[in-house]
Design a protein around this motif. Structure first.
Motif, PDB file in Angstrom:
ATOM      1  N   GLY A  86       0.642  -1.369   0.326  1.00  0.00           N
ATOM      2  CA  GLY A  86      -0.083   0.080  -0.595  1.00  0.00           C
ATOM      3  C   GLY A  86       0.599   1.478   0.610  1.00  0.00           C
ATOM      4  N   ALA A  87       2.016   1.281   0.542  1.00  0.00           N
ATOM      5  CA  ALA A  87       2.746   2.289   0.360  1.00  0.00           C
ATOM      6  C   ALA A  87       3.180   2.913  -0.578  1.00  0.00           C
ATOM      7  N   CYS A  88       3.718   1.644  -1.014  1.00  0.00           N
ATOM      8  CA  CYS A  88       5.569   1.638  -2.121  1.00  0.00           C
ATOM      9  C   CYS A  88       4.533   0.986  -3.470  1.00  0.00           C
ATOM     10  N   GLY A  89       3.389   0.509  -3.609  1.00  0.00           N
ATOM     11  CA  GLY A  89       2.931   0.516  -4.995  1.00  0.00           C
ATOM     12  C   GLY A  89       3.555  -0.412  -5.758  1.00  0.00           C
ATOM     13  N   GLN A  90       3.894  -0.064  -7.062  1.00  0.00           N
ATOM     14  CA  GLN A  90       4.604  -0.763  -8.035  1.00  0.00           C
ATOM     15  C   GLN A  90       5.851  -0.762  -7.099  1.00  0.00           C
ATOM     16  N   ASP A  91       6.991  -0.119  -6.721  1.00  0.00           N
ATOM     17  CA  ASP A  91       8.245   0.201  -6.101  1.00  0.00           C
ATOM     18  C   ASP A  91       8.048  -1.253  -4.739  1.00  0.00           C
ATOM     19  N   ALA A  92       6.911  -1.912  -4.191  1.00  0.00           N
ATOM     20  CA  ALA A  92       7.278  -3.531  -3.677  1.00  0.00           C
ATOM     21  C   ALA A  92       6.877  -4.869  -4.098  1.00  0.00           C
ATOM     22  N   LEU A  93       6.575  -4.170  -5.014  1.00  0.00           N
ATOM     23  CA  LEU A  93       7.140  -5.272  -6.157  1.00  0.00           C
ATOM     24  C   LEU A  93       8.099  -6.344  -5.757  1.00  0.00           C
ATOM     25  N   PRO A  94       9.433  -6.007  -6.145  1.00  0.00           N
ATOM     26  CA  PRO A  94      10.236  -6.935  -6.147  1.00  0.00           C
ATOM     27  C   PRO A  94      10.907  -7.806  -4.642  1.00  0.00           C
ATOM     28  N   ALA A  95      10.671  -6.662  -3.868  1.00  0.00           N
ATOM     29  CA  ALA A  95      10.877  -7.139  -2.086  1.00  0.00           C
ATOM     30  C   ALA A  95       9.324  -8.251  -2.016  1.00  0.00           C
ATOM     31  N   LEU A  96       8.130  -8.232  -2.678  1.00  0.00           N
ATOM     32  CA  LEU A  96       7.160  -8.977  -2.294  1.00  0.00           C
ATOM     33  C   LEU A  96       7.605 -10.375  -2.923  1.00  0.00           C
ATOM     34  N   LEU A  97       8.210 -10.438  -4.235  1.00  0.00           N
ATOM     35  CA  LEU A  97       8.615 -11.530  -4.809  1.00  0.00           C
ATOM     36  C   LEU A  97       9.459 -12.546  -4.855  1.00  0.00           C
ATOM     37  N   ARG A  98      10.759 -11.588  -3.775  1.00  0.00           N
ATOM     38  CA  ARG A  98      11.336 -12.265  -2.523  1.00  0.00           C
ATOM     39  C   ARG A  98      10.991 -13.328  -1.427  1.00  0.00           C
ATOM     40  N   ALA A  99      10.004 -12.802  -0.696  1.00  0.00           N
ATOM     41  CA  ALA A  99       9.665 -13.287  -0.281  1.00  0.00           C
ATOM     42  C   ALA A  99       8.757 -14.624  -0.723  1.00  0.00           C
ATOM     43  N   MET A 100       8.259 -14.656  -1.998  1.00  0.00           N
ATOM     44  CA  MET A 100       7.067 -15.591  -2.339  1.00  0.00           C
ATOM     45  C   MET A 100       9.034 -17.140  -2.627  1.00  0.00           C
ATOM     46  N   VAL A 101       9.755 -16.218  -3.096  1.00  0.00           N
ATOM     47  CA  VAL A 101      10.905 -17.158  -3.357  1.00  0.00           C
ATOM     48  C   VAL A 101      11.647 -18.086  -2.033  1.00  0.00           C
ATOM     49  N   THR A 102      11.645 -17.500  -0.852  1.00  0.00           N
ATOM     50  CA  THR A 102      12.102 -19.054   0.571  1.00  0.00           C
ATOM     51  C   THR A 102      10.099 -18.937   1.046  1.00  0.00           C
ATOM     52  N   ASP A 103       9.092 -18.267   1.340  1.00  0.00           N
ATOM     53  CA  ASP A 103       8.135 -18.457   1.618  1.00  0.00           C
ATOM     54  C   ASP A 103       6.652 -18.622   1.183  1.00  0.00           C
ATOM     55  N   ARG A 104       7.207 -20.046   0.300  1.00  0.00           N
ATOM     56  CA  ARG A 104       5.297 -20.001  -0.184  1.00  0.00           C
ATOM     57  C   ARG A 104       4.958 -20.883   0.510  1.00  0.00           C
ATOM     58  N   ASN A 105       4.673 -20.786   1.363  1.00  0.00           N
ATOM     59  CA  ASN A 105       3.538 -20.795   3.057  1.00  0.00           C
ATOM     60  C   ASN A 105       2.531 -19.712   3.098  1.00  0.00           C
ATOM     61  N   ASP A 106       1.241 -19.954   2.401  1.00  0.00           N
ATOM     62  CA  ASP A 106      -0.013 -18.499   1.774  1.00  0.00           C
ATOM     63  C   ASP A 106      -1.068 -18.867   2.579  1.00  0.00           C
ATOM     64  N   ASP A 107      -0.810 -18.712   3.948  1.00  0.00           N
ATOM     65  CA  ASP A 107      -1.816 -19.887   5.086  1.00  0.00           C
ATOM     66  C   ASP A 107      -2.771 -18.833   4.767  1.00  0.00           C
ATOM     67  N   GLU A 108      -3.415 -17.327   4.778  1.00  0.00           N
ATOM     68  CA  GLU A 108      -4.327 -17.073   4.507  1.00  0.00           C
ATOM     69  C   GLU A 108      -4.818 -16.233   2.954  1.00  0.00           C
ATOM     70  N   ALA A 109      -3.049 -16.635   2.302  1.00  0.00           N
ATOM     71  CA  ALA A 109      -3.475 -16.429   0.745  1.00  0.00           C
ATOM     72  C   ALA A 109      -3.643 -14.702   0.692  1.00  0.00           C
ATOM     73  N   THR A 110      -3.475 -14.081   1.441  1.00  0.00           N
ATOM     74  CA  THR A 110      -2.740 -12.692   1.556  1.00  0.00           C
ATOM     75  C   THR A 110      -1.607 -11.865   1.169  1.00  0.00           C
ATOM     76  N   LEU A 111      -0.364 -12.320   0.851  1.00  0.00           N
ATOM     77  CA  LEU A 111       0.580 -12.389   0.366  1.00  0.00           C
ATOM     78  C   LEU A 111       0.273 -12.078  -1.320  1.00  0.00           C
ATOM     79  N   GLN A 112       0.359 -13.724  -2.085  1.00  0.00           N
ATOM     80  CA  GLN A 112      -0.219 -13.662  -3.575  1.00  0.00           C
ATOM     81  C   GLN A 112      -1.308 -12.809  -3.421  1.00  0.00           C
ATOM     82  N   LEU A 113      -2.366 -12.392  -2.665  1.00  0.00           N
ATOM     83  CA  LEU A 113      -3.391 -10.761  -3.101  1.00  0.00           C
ATOM     84  C   LEU A 113      -2.825  -9.894  -3.304  1.00  0.00           C
ATOM     85  N   ASP A 114      -1.674  -9.568  -2.385  1.00  0.00           N
ATOM     86  CA  ASP A 114      -0.867  -7.938  -2.520  1.00  0.00           C
ATOM     87  C   ASP A 114       0.054  -8.271  -4.131  1.00  0.00           C
TER      88      ASP A 114
END
Length: 284
Positions: A86-114
């Motif tokens: 919400g704060a950084c928009g498209q600039d947040a994408l690299p960090a969010l994609l990195r988070a998915m590399v090592t943590d694909r446990n999406d218990d609440e599906a909110t990371l993927q939704l973002d």
């Protein structure tokens, strides 16, 4: 809109956002107190941070996100990721994609939704980053890139070839991911090629690839597909035989029924149960 880096905000506003992040982290650290009240208060703080004015907090949000990913804390990960998006928009994408590399446990599906919401808001940036990930030397990063491309190119009209190539990746987890993807609507980008790749995948050296290929062929009832599936009735991996039983379910071919009958005497209880249930399904 993309975060502004905090320019144009007052010192008071800046201090309030910094306090909100500190309080959010304090509440996220209180593992024993994550009841409904704590969750609600966390959400209120996250919403306070989901403003372009908070973009100056991007480095700190990214550090905290990485720390929560390393700790395997999906609850905290998702709250920080949501604030960052919400704060950084498209600039947040690299960090969010990195988070998915090592943590694909999406218990609440909110990371993927973002991530999906950012993909819709910034398609050009999303495509560029996804292609970069798919070309990475790191298998985990490639996996995220391939997942992203299948989302962006939903029907496989443009990037089918990249997923098809991934079916020959040296990493078995990526080959399995490619099989699963080709079994979805993405495979309609080139149905005959997708089917041929999946048939080949049923004989892959890695059991996880065979499992994915067998289950992905559930909706394909061509004779060549049924023949390839029946050939896996003696597979050394019980999970392959288990998914095979379900995939053969409902096929009218006599060889399919014969394979299921053999599986009812399988050494693995789960395979036997699946075969009995599959035989009870109507054919057609």
């Amino acid at each position: 809109m993309t975060g502004t880096g905090g320019t144009g905000i007052t010192a008071t506003e800046r201090a309030a956002l910094e306090r909100a992040l500190s309080e959010l982290e304090a509440r996220l650290a209180a593992d024993a107190e994550r009841g409904p009240d704590t969750r609600l208060r966390c959400e209120q703080l996250v919403e306070q941070l989901r403003t372009p004015a908070a973009a100056f907090l991007r480095p700190e949000l990214e550090r905290r996100l990485a720390r929560h990913v390393d700790a395997g804390d999906s609850f905290a990960r998702d709250r920080i990721a949501h604030a960052l998006a919400g704060a950084c928009g498209q600039d947040a994408l690299p960090a969010l994609l990195r988070a998915m590399v090592t943590d694909r446990n999406d218990d609440e599906a909110t990371l993927q939704l973002d991530v999906l919401n950012l993909f819709r808001a910034w398609p050009q940036t999303s495509l560029r980053l996804s292609l970069e990930c798919a070309a990475s030397d790191d298998p985990g990063t490639r996996m995220v890139g391939l997942w992203s491309l299948a989302v962006i190119d939903f029907g496989g009209d443009t990037y089918f070839g990249l997923i098809a190539d991934a079916a020959r990746d040296p990493n078995p987890a990526i080959r399995a991911h490619a099989m699963t993807t080709l079994g979805t609507i993405f495979g309609t980008g080139d149905p005959s090629t997708a089917r041929a790749i999946l048939i080949t995948g049923t004989s892959d050296a890695a059991p996880e690839v065979r499992r994915a290929a067998v289950s992905a062929l559930w909706g394909a009832h061509e004779a060549t597909v049924t023949d390839a599936l029946v050939a896996r009735a003696g597979d050394s991996d019980p999970a392959v035989r288990y998914w095979l039983a379900w995939t053969l379910s409902g096929r009218p071919a006599p060889e399919a029924r014969a394979a299921l009958e053999r599986l009812t005497a399988d050494e693995d209880e789960n395979v036997r149960d699946a075969a009995h249930q599959a035989l009870a399904q109507p054919t057609g």
